[in-house]
Design an enzyme around this catalytic site. Structure first.
Site, PDB file in Angstrom:
ATOM      1  N   GLN A 237     -10.147  -4.082  -2.681  1.00 50.13           N
ATOM      2  CA  GLN A 237     -11.600  -3.694  -2.311  1.00 50.13           C
ATOM      3  C   GLN A 237     -12.504  -3.851  -3.192  1.00 50.13           C
ATOM      4  O   GLN A 237     -13.587  -4.657  -2.906  1.00 50.13           O
ATOM      5  CB  GLN A 237     -11.463  -1.992  -2.013  1.00 50.13           C
ATOM      6  CG  GLN A 237     -12.683  -1.908  -1.563  1.00 50.13           C
ATOM      7  CD  GLN A 237     -12.878  -2.046  -0.018  1.00 50.13           C
ATOM      8  OE1 GLN A 237     -12.011  -1.911   0.699  1.00 50.13           O
ATOM      9  NE2 GLN A 237     -14.116  -2.486   0.273  1.00 50.13           N
TER      10      GLN A 237
ATOM     11  N   CYS B 234     -16.621   1.320   1.438  1.00 50.02           N
ATOM     12  CA  CYS B 234     -15.344   0.581   1.589  1.00 50.02           C
ATOM     13  C   CYS B 234     -14.866   0.729   3.318  1.00 50.02           C
ATOM     14  O   CYS B 234     -14.056  -0.072   3.455  1.00 50.02           O
ATOM     15  CB  CYS B 234     -14.367   1.208   0.698  1.00 50.02           C
ATOM     16  SG  CYS B 234     -13.914   2.633   0.603  1.00 50.02           S
TER      17      CYS B 234
ATOM     18  N   HIS C  37      -7.610   0.422  -6.081  1.00 48.65           N
ATOM     19  CA  HIS C  37      -7.695  -0.407  -4.742  1.00 48.65           C
ATOM     20  C   HIS C  37      -8.355  -1.634  -5.192  1.00 48.65           C
ATOM     21  O   HIS C  37      -9.562  -1.975  -5.045  1.00 48.65           O
ATOM     22  CB  HIS C  37      -8.756   0.526  -3.743  1.00 48.65           C
ATOM     23  CG  HIS C  37      -8.631   0.047  -2.233  1.00 48.65           C
ATOM     24  ND1 HIS C  37      -7.916  -1.168  -2.104  1.00 48.65           N
ATOM     25  CD2 HIS C  37      -9.119   0.126  -1.387  1.00 48.65           C
ATOM     26  CE1 HIS C  37      -7.827  -1.384  -0.704  1.00 48.65           C
ATOM     27  NE2 HIS C  37      -8.858  -0.506  -0.185  1.00 48.65           N
TER      28      HIS C  37
ATOM     29  N   ASP D  46     -17.566   6.731  -0.464  1.00 46.75           N
ATOM     30  CA  ASP D  46     -16.196   6.655  -0.096  1.00 46.75           C
ATOM     31  C   ASP D  46     -15.888   7.852   0.618  1.00 46.75           C
ATOM     32  O   ASP D  46     -16.749   8.854   0.318  1.00 46.75           O
ATOM     33  CB  ASP D  46     -15.273   6.036  -1.106  1.00 46.75           C
ATOM     34  CG  ASP D  46     -14.014   5.894  -0.471  1.00 46.75           C
ATOM     35  OD1 ASP D  46     -13.693   6.018   0.747  1.00 46.75           O
ATOM     36  OD2 ASP D  46     -12.973   6.004  -1.354  1.00 46.75           O
TER      37      ASP D  46
ATOM     38  N   ARG E 121     -13.339  -8.777   2.754  1.00 54.20           N
ATOM     39  CA  ARG E 121     -12.252  -8.491   2.229  1.00 54.20           C
ATOM     40  C   ARG E 121     -11.048  -9.857   2.252  1.00 54.20           C
ATOM     41  O   ARG E 121     -10.169 -10.116   1.536  1.00 54.20           O
ATOM     42  CB  ARG E 121     -11.636  -7.300   3.139  1.00 54.20           C
ATOM     43  CG  ARG E 121     -12.089  -6.116   2.546  1.00 54.20           C
ATOM     44  CD  ARG E 121     -11.653  -5.489   1.092  1.00 54.20           C
ATOM     45  NE  ARG E 121     -10.431  -5.335   1.078  1.00 54.20           N
ATOM     46  CZ  ARG E 121      -9.536  -4.366   1.468  1.00 54.20           C
ATOM     47  NH1 ARG E 121      -9.971  -3.385   1.993  1.00 54.20           N
ATOM     48  NH2 ARG E 121      -8.094  -4.421   1.061  1.00 54.20           N
TER      49      ARG E 121
ATOM     50  N   ARG F 248       0.810  -1.279   0.091  1.00 51.84           N
ATOM     51  CA  ARG F 248       0.040   0.039  -0.058  1.00 51.84           C
ATOM     52  C   ARG F 248       0.906   1.228   0.004  1.00 51.84           C
ATOM     53  O   ARG F 248       1.614   1.302   0.962  1.00 51.84           O
ATOM     54  CB  ARG F 248      -1.019  -0.014   1.217  1.00 51.84           C
ATOM     55  CG  ARG F 248      -1.538   1.251   1.609  1.00 51.84           C
ATOM     56  CD  ARG F 248      -2.780   1.185   2.431  1.00 51.84           C
ATOM     57  NE  ARG F 248      -3.959   0.716   2.106  1.00 51.84           N
ATOM     58  CZ  ARG F 248      -4.929   0.623   2.706  1.00 51.84           C
ATOM     59  NH1 ARG F 248      -5.085   1.443   3.628  1.00 51.84           N
ATOM     60  NH2 ARG F 248      -6.052  -0.029   2.294  1.00 51.84           N
TER      61      ARG F 248
HETATM   62  N1   CP Z   1     -11.119  -0.162   3.066  1.00 54.82           N
HETATM   63  C1   CP Z   1      -9.893  -0.066   3.307  1.00 54.82           C
HETATM   64  O1   CP Z   1      -8.931  -0.554   2.563  1.00 54.82           O
HETATM   65  O2   CP Z   1      -9.584  -0.059   4.537  1.00 54.82           O
HETATM   66  P1   CP Z   1      -8.254   0.425   5.462  1.00 54.82           P
HETATM   67  O3   CP Z   1      -8.016   1.609   4.977  1.00 54.82           O
HETATM   68  O4   CP Z   1      -8.583   0.358   6.847  1.00 54.82           O
HETATM   69  O5   CP Z   1      -7.096  -0.832   5.069  1.00 54.82           O
HETATM   70  N1  NVA Z   2     -10.319   6.421  -1.008  1.00 51.59           N
HETATM   71  C1  NVA Z   2      -9.803   6.071   0.396  1.00 51.59           C
HETATM   72  C2  NVA Z   2      -9.890   4.620   0.477  1.00 51.59           C
HETATM   73  C3  NVA Z   2      -9.731   4.266   1.871  1.00 51.59           C
HETATM   74  C4  NVA Z   2      -9.610   2.745   1.977  1.00 51.59           C
HETATM   75  C5  NVA Z   2      -8.204   6.582   0.366  1.00 51.59           C
HETATM   76  O1  NVA Z   2      -7.495   6.385  -0.667  1.00 51.59           O
HETATM   77  O2  NVA Z   2      -7.837   6.955   1.492  1.00 51.59           O
END
Ligand code: CP
Ligand code: NVA
Length: 299
Positions: A137, A256, A134, A216, A284, A107
């Site tokens: 997700q 999400c 993502h 989101d 997930r 990430r």
């Molecule tokens: N939805 C999601 O990816 O959550 P986190 O940022 O907590 O991993």
């Molecule tokens: N769009 C959000 C998703 C978090 C899971 C971000 O990138 O912060």
């Protein structure tokens, strides 16, 4: 590994790599694994690197537990504790980690960093969220849609809010398996045109007849400097009961997470009877187990 997966090793960077058949197979396998979570141990003896250069709750826990349930060992690495943070290149990081682990999940901010690690890596690389995508997700969300509706092809999914990484991955991955995705965002926050994607600035138009309406955060990780403008521009895009009422009979609310109740979603929807949001968070893990089982080579 699904025959349709074109790359070797089988990276999962945008989520489209498995092809439609491969994605559908992963969704079905995730539902099987949800029913029998400790039934297989394909990662026995395998170590999987999980690199986090941004915060995470769900992704961190669901991946770490997924690896454990599949019999493997997760090596959780914070970016600021790695030499990456002192200038070691993504290429060299990929070359070195490949000598120790059977897959690398990351990430981070830039998709280019993930691509550079993947180019150098002899083991699969999985995108656990970038500024652009993502895919894990989206894969988990397909599991939630399939278990809610029994099928995916022809479902209508409306995403309302910022045209961000989650919206893009839904458009790409869900769109590939026949879900009709519409994204409603204000000017300046819209996704680029993508195959099959309908873009509008009208949340009601997107929600009309939709089977699932998805929200989101309006301020994603890395967007904090523009938070005030975002909250103002996106205020008409809240997922509330009135918007959900415009959906098809039986329409569900998705998110999400993490959620900001009172901004992109009301507490009534977030904790109400028409949401599948907490199932989404659980799914997930099952989706990622199917993914890991499919792409990690036996050791
Ligand atoms: N939805 C999601 O990816 O959550 P986190 O940022 O907590 O991993
Ligand atoms: N769009 C959000 C998703 C978090 C899971 C971000 O990138 O912060």
């Amino acid at each position: 590994m699904p025959d349709s997966w074109p790359t070797a090793p089988a990276h999962f960077l945008t989520g489209t790599e498995p092809g439609a058949e491969g994605i559908l197979a992963l969704v079905d396998r995730a539902i099987e694994l949800k029913a029998a979570p400790l039934s297989v141990r394909p990662l026995e003896g395998a170590s999987i690197a999980l690199i986090f250069e941004k915060p995470s709750t769900r992704t961190r826990v669901s991946f770490e537990v997924a690896v454990t349930e599949l019999g493997g060992h997760a090596v959780v690495l914070r970016g600021d504790e790695m030499q990456l943070s002192r200038g070691e290149s993504p290429r060299d990081t990929g070359l070195v980690l490949s000598r120790h682990v059977e897959a690398i999940a990351i990430r981070t901010h830039s998709d280019e960093v993930v691509s550079a690690i993947a180019s150098a890596s002899s083991v699969p690389v999985i995108n656990m969220l970038t500024d652009g995508h993502h895919p894990c997700q989206a894969l988990g969300d397909l599991v939630t849609l399939k278990e809610t509706f029994g099928h995916l092809d022809g479902l209508k999914l409306a995403f309302v809010g910022d045209g961000n990484n989650v919206a893009r991955s839904l458009a790409l991955v869900a769109g590939l398996v026949g879900v009709q995705v519409t994204v409603a965002s204000p000017s300046g926050y819209q996704l680029e045109p993508l195959p099959g994607l309908v873009i509008t600035d009208d949340p009601a138009e997107a929600a009309m007849g939709a089977d699932a309406i998805y929200a989101d955060a309006w301020v994603s990780m890395g967007d904090e400097a523009t938070a005030a403008q975002r909250l103002s521009a996106l205020a008409p895009y809240c997922l509330d009961d009135a918007l959900l009422d415009l959906g098809a009979p039986g329409a569900v609310a998705l998110h999400c997470l993490p959620a900001h109740p009172g901004q992109e979603i009301t507490p009534e929807v977030l904790y109400g009877s028409r949401q599948r949001i907490w199932d989404q968070a659980e799914n997930r893990r099952h989706a990622q187990k199917a993914l890991l089982e499919a792409i990690v080579r036996a050791v």
